[in-house]
Design a protein around this motif. Sequence first.
Motif, PDB file in Angstrom:
ATOM      1  N   LYS A  78       1.030  -0.634  -0.139  1.00  0.00           N
ATOM      2  CA  LYS A  78      -0.057  -0.005   0.346  1.00  0.00           C
ATOM      3  C   LYS A  78       0.934   1.189  -0.060  1.00  0.00           C
ATOM      4  CE  LYS A  78      -3.762   2.207   2.355  1.00  0.00           C
ATOM      5  NZ  LYS A  78      -4.260   2.112   3.634  1.00  0.00           N
ATOM      6  N   LEU A  79       2.132   1.435   1.157  1.00  0.00           N
ATOM      7  CA  LEU A  79       2.416   2.399   0.644  1.00  0.00           C
ATOM      8  C   LEU A  79       3.496   2.272  -0.244  1.00  0.00           C
ATOM      9  CD1 LEU A  79       3.716   4.233   3.182  1.00  0.00           C
ATOM     10  CD2 LEU A  79       5.899   3.048   3.149  1.00  0.00           C
ATOM     11  N   ALA A  80       3.946   1.445  -0.995  1.00  0.00           N
ATOM     12  CA  ALA A  80       4.685   1.322  -2.459  1.00  0.00           C
ATOM     13  C   ALA A  80       4.138   2.467  -3.167  1.00  0.00           C
ATOM     14  CB  ALA A  80       4.867   1.058  -2.532  1.00  0.00           C
ATOM     15  N   ALA A  81       2.302   1.619  -3.517  1.00  0.00           N
ATOM     16  CA  ALA A  81       1.217   2.268  -4.163  1.00  0.00           C
ATOM     17  C   ALA A  81       1.251   4.007  -4.116  1.00  0.00           C
ATOM     18  CB  ALA A  81       0.374   1.339  -4.277  1.00  0.00           C
ATOM     19  N   LYS A  82       1.036   4.048  -2.719  1.00  0.00           N
ATOM     20  CA  LYS A  82       0.603   5.888  -2.453  1.00  0.00           C
ATOM     21  C   LYS A  82       1.728   6.726  -2.934  1.00  0.00           C
ATOM     22  CE  LYS A  82      -1.984   5.936   1.824  1.00  0.00           C
ATOM     23  NZ  LYS A  82      -2.075   6.051   2.975  1.00  0.00           N
ATOM     24  N   LYS A  83       2.806   5.691  -2.845  1.00  0.00           N
ATOM     25  CA  LYS A  83       4.352   6.913  -3.124  1.00  0.00           C
ATOM     26  C   LYS A  83       4.101   7.358  -4.843  1.00  0.00           C
ATOM     27  CE  LYS A  83       8.043   6.031   0.345  1.00  0.00           C
ATOM     28  NZ  LYS A  83       9.083   5.216   0.470  1.00  0.00           N
ATOM     29  N   LYS A  84       4.312   5.908  -5.276  1.00  0.00           N
ATOM     30  CA  LYS A  84       4.211   5.883  -7.325  1.00  0.00           C
ATOM     31  C   LYS A  84       2.986   7.144  -7.383  1.00  0.00           C
ATOM     32  CE  LYS A  84       3.038   2.769 -10.358  1.00  0.00           C
ATOM     33  NZ  LYS A  84       2.467   1.742 -11.079  1.00  0.00           N
ATOM     34  N   LEU A  85       1.918   6.698  -7.021  1.00  0.00           N
ATOM     35  CA  LEU A  85       1.014   7.761  -7.179  1.00  0.00           C
ATOM     36  C   LEU A  85       1.539   8.982  -6.785  1.00  0.00           C
ATOM     37  CD1 LEU A  85      -2.368   7.039  -7.968  1.00  0.00           C
ATOM     38  CD2 LEU A  85      -2.995   7.174  -5.888  1.00  0.00           C
ATOM     39  N   LYS A  86       1.452   9.440  -5.676  1.00  0.00           N
ATOM     40  CA  LYS A  86       2.423  10.479  -5.103  1.00  0.00           C
ATOM     41  C   LYS A  86       2.914  11.127  -6.668  1.00  0.00           C
ATOM     42  CE  LYS A  86       3.474  12.957  -1.161  1.00  0.00           C
ATOM     43  NZ  LYS A  86       4.100  13.436  -0.170  1.00  0.00           N
ATOM     44  N   LYS A  87       4.314  10.058  -6.347  1.00  0.00           N
ATOM     45  CA  LYS A  87       5.472  10.819  -8.026  1.00  0.00           C
ATOM     46  C   LYS A  87       4.416  11.394  -9.140  1.00  0.00           C
ATOM     47  CE  LYS A  87       9.892   8.912  -6.721  1.00  0.00           C
ATOM     48  NZ  LYS A  87      10.508   7.153  -6.792  1.00  0.00           N
ATOM     49  N   ARG A  89       1.603  12.418  -9.048  1.00  0.00           N
ATOM     50  CA  ARG A  89       1.038  13.462  -9.505  1.00  0.00           C
ATOM     51  C   ARG A  89       1.776  14.262  -9.928  1.00  0.00           C
ATOM     52  NH1 ARG A  89      -4.362  13.333  -7.356  1.00  0.00           N
ATOM     53  NH2 ARG A  89      -4.386  15.760  -7.916  1.00  0.00           N
ATOM     54  N   GLU A  90       2.658  14.661  -9.053  1.00  0.00           N
ATOM     55  CA  GLU A  90       3.712  15.517  -8.692  1.00  0.00           C
ATOM     56  C   GLU A  90       4.716  15.229 -10.311  1.00  0.00           C
ATOM     57  OE1 GLU A  90       6.616  14.875  -6.015  1.00  0.00           O
ATOM     58  OE2 GLU A  90       5.676  14.903  -4.689  1.00  0.00           O
ATOM     59  N   ALA A  91       4.863  14.204 -10.668  1.00  0.00           N
ATOM     60  CA  ALA A  91       4.817  14.465 -12.553  1.00  0.00           C
ATOM     61  C   ALA A  91       4.091  15.252 -13.278  1.00  0.00           C
ATOM     62  CB  ALA A  91       5.938  13.378 -12.893  1.00  0.00           C
ATOM     63  N   LEU A  92       2.850  14.970 -13.406  1.00  0.00           N
ATOM     64  CA  LEU A  92       2.110  15.105 -13.517  1.00  0.00           C
ATOM     65  C   LEU A  92       1.460  17.434 -13.803  1.00  0.00           C
ATOM     66  CD1 LEU A  92      -0.704  12.818 -14.618  1.00  0.00           C
ATOM     67  CD2 LEU A  92       1.081  13.858 -16.318  1.00  0.00           C
ATOM     68  N   GLY A  93       1.654  17.521 -12.477  1.00  0.00           N
ATOM     69  CA  GLY A  93       1.597  18.422 -12.082  1.00  0.00           C
ATOM     70  C   GLY A  93       0.743  19.335 -12.387  1.00  0.00           C
ATOM     71  N   ASP A  94      -0.265  20.268 -13.209  1.00  0.00           N
ATOM     72  CA  ASP A  94      -1.252  20.603 -13.499  1.00  0.00           C
ATOM     73  C   ASP A  94      -1.959  19.992 -13.644  1.00  0.00           C
ATOM     74  OD1 ASP A  94      -0.606  24.738 -13.598  1.00  0.00           O
ATOM     75  OD2 ASP A  94      -0.755  23.249 -11.308  1.00  0.00           O
ATOM     76  N   LYS A  95      -1.609  18.664 -15.181  1.00  0.00           N
ATOM     77  CA  LYS A  95      -2.990  18.182 -15.636  1.00  0.00           C
ATOM     78  C   LYS A  95      -3.191  16.616 -14.933  1.00  0.00           C
ATOM     79  CE  LYS A  95       0.211  18.044 -18.657  1.00  0.00           C
ATOM     80  NZ  LYS A  95       1.723  17.071 -19.841  1.00  0.00           N
ATOM     81  N   ALA A  96      -2.321  16.733 -13.583  1.00  0.00           N
ATOM     82  CA  ALA A  96      -2.877  15.208 -12.905  1.00  0.00           C
ATOM     83  C   ALA A  96      -4.558  15.454 -12.867  1.00  0.00           C
ATOM     84  CB  ALA A  96      -2.506  15.532 -11.253  1.00  0.00           C
ATOM     85  N   PRO A  97      -5.238  14.721 -13.243  1.00  0.00           N
ATOM     86  CA  PRO A  97      -6.244  14.644 -12.039  1.00  0.00           C
ATOM     87  C   PRO A  97      -7.076  14.835 -11.346  1.00  0.00           C
ATOM     88  CG  PRO A  97      -5.358  12.241 -12.621  1.00  0.00           C
ATOM     89  CD  PRO A  97      -4.438  13.421 -12.847  1.00  0.00           C
TER      90      PRO A  97
END
Lengths: 349, 385
Positions: A78-87, A89-97
């Motif tokens: 779960k922690l790994a999935a969260k980190k991945k999601l966070k990354k 989101r940051e990568a997408l920046g403004d375009k993140a859903p």
Amino acid sequence: MAKAGDKSSSGGKKSLKRKAAAEELQEAAGAGDGATENGVQPPKAAAFPPGFSISEIKNKQRRHLMFTRWKQQQRKEKLAAKKKLKKEREALGDKAPPKPVPKTIDNQRVYDETTVDPNDEEVAYDEATDEFASYFNKQTSPKILITTSDRPHGRTVRLCEQLSTVIPNSHVYYRRGLALKKIIPQCIARDFTDLIVINEDRKTPNGLILSHLPNGPTAHFKMSSVRLRKEIKRRGKDPTEHIPEIILNNFTTRLGHSIGRMFASLFPHNPQFIGRQVATFHNQRDYIFFRFHRYIFRSEKKVGIQELGPRFTLKLRSLQKGTFDSKYGEYEWVHKPREMDTSRRKFHL
Amino acid sequence: MAAAAARWNHVWVGTETGILKGVNLQRKQAANFTAGGQPRREEAVSALCWGTGGETQILVGCADRTVKHFSTEDGIFQGQRHCPGGEGTFRGLAQADGSLITCVDSGILRVWHDKDKDTSSDPLLELRVGPGVCRMRQDPAHPHVVATGGKENALKIWDLQGSEEPVFRAKNVRNDWLDLRVPIWDQDIQFLPGSQKLVTCTGYHQVRVYDPASPQRRPVLETTYGEYPLTAMTLTPGGNSVIVGNTHGQLAEIDLRQGRLLGCLKGLAGSVRGLQCHPSKPLLASCGLDRVLRIHRIQNPRGLEHKVYLKSQLNCLLLSGRDNWEDEPQEPQEPNKVPLEDTETDELWASLEAAAKRKLSDLEQTQGALQTRRRKKKRPGSTSP
């Protein structure tokens, strides 16, 4: 066999786990429940025959071990999935859903068909001509009688006194064992508009009967979480004689509307904003929270509030048409736990 | 608008705000009908009964002592008459051989000559049945026989063609085990078909069966149900049991042969004001103060079938006793639910009248629209197979 995500601290336990795991594997292979290929299990992988669950292990210690190990693995994933999601989101920046809204019981609430539509004429007419019409047409102003069940104890008496400071134009009378059905005609004769009876059980107030006079509905509530003034932390000074404002939150259904109007008709029409006092009846999940505050605007957008006055929680038990007559009166709504409380997402107020 | 489909409504409900509501369970629609266009609380409907000619007319008794005639064919109120005399609201309304029987709370029972728009205020017959009447019921087998009962007003059966004295006057039961007089409060009365017996339900949660044919004037059978006053009662299609409702919204089926409780029905939250069973199907319509009309299935299996939220408090209801609950196939009409329909389609529909009759009816039903009528409705010669 090395289990991924093995976070155990002690080495001894680790070896025990490994041994246990190995034994499990052999046992499971031996039992072969539902397994087509029992054959050679790769010693490193944790492969169990399909259809096997941890709860089928008979030995409690081993079962607990397997479960804790599984849990740790889940947590890590779960922690790994969260980190991945966070990354991402940051990568997408403004375009993140946009972030998904978490499900709460309040936003999963089953749609109630009796929810009042503000444009509905029939309901508007019904409300305009119901028993509270004379209050809402400003023909009468409220005069409340507060009393208790017979022989009240200290807490209840103090609650009544504090309530009478909160509700303007209210009078507290000692209930000398008088029957409510005899009190009510006398109240009507003396122009009282509402009767509040605080019921007490084992020295704590636990019920509230609110009866609108002369022929209005009677609501019976369960009262809980009663906090008197001295029990409220960081409270302000005692309330003044100014007429408070009222806030009624979240009374959406038809029944909720009736109850909301009942509460509104306890207070006079013209709140004195100089006093900066406000009484709030907040309905959430069929529980009505009563709070009394004094507010002050520090700037345009910032408000400071001080809690004064008593605080309690109410839950509606029944709404009876007519003044108090629990045996022969007709009920508009009765709470029936076994029929109405079957779903955790269905509320009535 | 709703007038066209008014004849297919299954249940007619009268409310406290004076609105007559027609509910079509097949299409799941409810329509409001008012005499004056606006609801008025002074016209709260207190009694409903079928008028002359099968189920084409409804007599609506209002709180301002007027009886209005409503036609289900046309969906409009056709006329009204004022029925003065006595005080209180209507407790019973019945129709017999072209005359109207009304009974009010203070005990004045009057028979009026039923000329629709006539305002002659002389009743044909007047009886005083005693104060505090809660119900007046007409015997469906003998339209000139009525029964009345109320609070401290024992059950009496009157023959309107006979003498001024009641045909049967019930006697109160014996004093109870403390030797105290048992109070009387007859809330609802029903005549049992096939015999002379009557059933009453009381405000002291008793259900009693009386037999005028037997020498005893006391009840033949007495049972109790619950702890709250029973407010409404209806007979089941079998004829052996009754269903009663009380002020807490509890519905129970009670067997009259043994006096046993057969089962209960769940769902109501408020006091039951109106109950009626269908004469042949195992369906029960109930309405009450919780503003919801419910249709329950009484047997195999027992449970709720339909639930309709009608926004006002419901006072009384009439369940249509017809066997065919499906809608009759509609006449081909211009389907102009939206007034933007162009005339070309109108002509098209008109020309396709005979051939596409069945297709049209399906289409209109799926649209679920309340249609306007241009032409007077003709009974279709053949129903669609």
